[in-house]
Design an enzyme around this catalytic site. Structure first.
Site, PDB file in Angstrom:
ATOM      1  N   LYS A   1       0.813  -1.195   0.000  1.00 56.96           N
ATOM      2  CA  LYS A   1       0.000   0.000   0.000  1.00 56.96           C
ATOM      3  C   LYS A   1       0.861   1.266   0.000  1.00 56.96           C
ATOM      4  O   LYS A   1       0.377   2.360  -0.260  1.00 56.96           O
ATOM      5  CB  LYS A   1      -0.876   0.028   1.273  1.00 56.96           C
ATOM      6  N   GLY A   2       2.127   1.099   0.344  1.00 63.90           N
ATOM      7  CA  GLY A   2       2.992   2.259   0.596  1.00 63.90           C
ATOM      8  C   GLY A   2       3.127   3.226  -0.568  1.00 63.90           C
ATOM      9  O   GLY A   2       3.286   4.420  -0.370  1.00 63.90           O
TER      10      GLY A   2
ATOM     11  N   GLU B   1       7.494   1.879  -6.492  1.00 61.08           N
ATOM     12  CA  GLU B   1       7.711   1.467  -5.102  1.00 61.08           C
ATOM     13  C   GLU B   1       7.837   2.712  -4.228  1.00 61.08           C
ATOM     14  O   GLU B   1       8.242   3.781  -4.707  1.00 61.08           O
ATOM     15  CB  GLU B   1       8.986   0.598  -5.059  1.00 61.08           C
ATOM     16  N   ASP B   2       7.502   2.588  -2.942  1.00 59.72           N
ATOM     17  CA  ASP B   2       7.593   3.733  -2.043  1.00 59.72           C
ATOM     18  C   ASP B   2       9.029   4.023  -1.605  1.00 59.72           C
ATOM     19  O   ASP B   2       9.536   5.121  -1.762  1.00 59.72           O
ATOM     20  CB  ASP B   2       6.686   3.547  -0.809  1.00 59.72           C
TER      21      ASP B   2
ATOM     22  N   ASP C   1      14.967   0.056   1.131  1.00 62.12           N
ATOM     23  CA  ASP C   1      15.778  -0.040   2.348  1.00 62.12           C
ATOM     24  C   ASP C   1      16.936  -0.997   2.042  1.00 62.12           C
ATOM     25  O   ASP C   1      17.984  -0.569   1.585  1.00 62.12           O
ATOM     26  CB  ASP C   1      14.874  -0.531   3.486  1.00 62.12           C
TER      27      ASP C   1
ATOM     28  N   LYS D   1      17.043   4.739   0.710  1.00 61.58           N
ATOM     29  CA  LYS D   1      18.022   4.774   1.809  1.00 61.58           C
ATOM     30  C   LYS D   1      19.315   4.172   1.260  1.00 61.58           C
ATOM     31  O   LYS D   1      19.661   3.028   1.543  1.00 61.58           O
ATOM     32  CB  LYS D   1      17.519   3.965   2.999  1.00 61.58           C
TER      33      LYS D   1
ATOM     34  N   PHE E   1      13.729   6.223  10.088  1.00 63.10           N
ATOM     35  CA  PHE E   1      12.413   5.649   9.807  1.00 63.10           C
ATOM     36  C   PHE E   1      11.449   6.778   9.455  1.00 63.10           C
ATOM     37  O   PHE E   1      11.205   7.671  10.260  1.00 63.10           O
ATOM     38  CB  PHE E   1      11.885   4.817  10.978  1.00 63.10           C
ATOM     39  N   VAL E   2      10.918   6.738   8.245  1.00 66.48           N
ATOM     40  CA  VAL E   2      10.065   7.824   7.766  1.00 66.48           C
ATOM     41  C   VAL E   2       8.636   7.334   7.526  1.00 66.48           C
ATOM     42  O   VAL E   2       8.411   6.166   7.227  1.00 66.48           O
ATOM     43  CB  VAL E   2      10.629   8.461   6.476  1.00 66.48           C
TER      44      VAL E   2
ATOM     45  N   ASP F   1       3.926   3.893   6.204  1.00 66.33           N
ATOM     46  CA  ASP F   1       3.295   3.694   7.514  1.00 66.33           C
ATOM     47  C   ASP F   1       4.265   3.206   8.577  1.00 66.33           C
ATOM     48  O   ASP F   1       5.358   2.723   8.282  1.00 66.33           O
ATOM     49  CB  ASP F   1       2.190   2.641   7.396  1.00 66.33           C
TER      50      ASP F   1
HETATM   51  P1  IMP Z   1      13.479  -3.578   1.557  1.00 66.30           P
HETATM   52  O1  IMP Z   1      13.119  -4.907   0.955  1.00 66.30           O
HETATM   53  O2  IMP Z   1      14.413  -3.768   2.728  1.00 66.30           O
HETATM   54  O3  IMP Z   1      14.031  -2.602   0.541  1.00 66.30           O
HETATM   55  O4  IMP Z   1      12.160  -2.979   2.213  1.00 66.30           O
HETATM   56  C1  IMP Z   1      11.298  -2.124   1.541  1.00 66.30           C
HETATM   57  C2  IMP Z   1       9.990  -2.023   2.250  1.00 66.30           C
HETATM   58  O5  IMP Z   1      10.177  -1.828   3.662  1.00 66.30           O
HETATM   59  C3  IMP Z   1       9.214  -0.796   1.790  1.00 66.30           C
HETATM   60  O6  IMP Z   1       8.352  -1.109   0.710  1.00 66.30           O
HETATM   61  C4  IMP Z   1       8.441  -0.389   3.026  1.00 66.30           C
HETATM   62  O7  IMP Z   1       7.220  -1.092   3.091  1.00 66.30           O
HETATM   63  C5  IMP Z   1       9.320  -0.840   4.173  1.00 66.30           C
HETATM   64  N1  IMP Z   1      10.136   0.274   4.727  1.00 66.30           N
HETATM   65  C6  IMP Z   1      11.475   0.376   4.701  1.00 66.30           C
HETATM   66  N2  IMP Z   1      11.900   1.510   5.300  1.00 66.30           N
HETATM   67  C7  IMP Z   1      10.781   2.147   5.703  1.00 66.30           C
HETATM   68  C8  IMP Z   1      10.556   3.410   6.387  1.00 66.30           C
HETATM   69  O8  IMP Z   1      11.461   4.186   6.729  1.00 66.30           O
HETATM   70  N3  IMP Z   1       9.250   3.729   6.632  1.00 66.30           N
HETATM   71  C9  IMP Z   1       8.209   2.923   6.265  1.00 66.30           C
HETATM   72  N4  IMP Z   1       8.376   1.756   5.637  1.00 66.30           N
HETATM   73  C10 IMP Z   1       9.654   1.364   5.349  1.00 66.30           C
END
Ligand code: IMP
Length: 183
Positions: A47-48, A103-104, A107, A135, A156-157, A163
């Protein structure tokens, strides 16, 4: 939870509504030029990415189709395992189509990497990944999105779709969450 209380949990505003609008307009213009005659399917990762996606699609001045996918990361804990399980699949076939994945935030980058592999197996004509926030210090540069709104530090944003525990998505800006709000 009332929106006023939600705002009290914000340490600082990273990107205001005005900054978001202007960067999303730039991304939209770039995609418009690139996909003018390609009729891409623009895929929202729920949903992000929802607010970013809705605004970005409105900034694309070319023919597009819209579709939605919901995924969850396998594994326990707050670290992404990178192995995604599809909770809601696309409604349309992407075979032979140009696909833009929206994608939102990146990370570890593993969710987007895995999703890209998953959708590539369906033989689209091309795949581009677009993320609002990156990030960048947290992951290998080789797994960055093709197009990125803003690079951010490791914090953390929330807001503008992002969310914490299902809350704060409706804040109109991107803010850093106070540690007390999740400690
Ligand atoms: P990744 O697989 O580690 O890149 O994680 C990405 C997902 O983690 C994103 O689609 C978000 O749902 C969640 N996420 C990572 N960092 C944040 C943050 O700072 N705030 C909110 N959601 C986050």
């Amino acid at each position: 939870m009332h929106i006023t209380n939600a705002q009290n949990d914000i340490e600082s505003i990273l990107f205001s509504e005005t900054q978001l609008r202007s960067r999303v307009a730039e991304l939209g213009a770039q995609l418009t030029a690139e996909y003018a005659d390609k009729h891409p399917i623009v895929v929202c990762i729920l949903k992000g990415a929802s607010f970013f996606y809705a605004d970005l699609c409105r900034m694309m001045q070319c023919h597009i189709s819209m579709d939605f996918i919901a995924v969850s990361s396998y594994g326990a804990g707050s670290q992404s395992s990178g192995v995604v399980r599809i909770l809601k699949d696309l409604d349309t076939s992407i075979t032979g189509r140009h696909v833009i994945i929206v994608e939102d935030i990146i990370d570890s980058g593993l969710t987007l990497k895995h999703l890209r592999e998953l959708l590539s197996a369906r033989k689209p004509a091309s795949i581009k990944t677009v993320c609002l926030l990156d990030k960048h210090e947290r992951h290998d540069p080789h797994i960055a999105a093709d197009l990125c709104g803003f690079r951010i530090p490791d914090a953390f944003v929330v807001g503008y779709g992002l969310d914490y525990a299902g809350y704060y998505r409706n804040l109109p800006y991107i803010g850093v969450l106070k540690r007390a709000a999740y400690a």
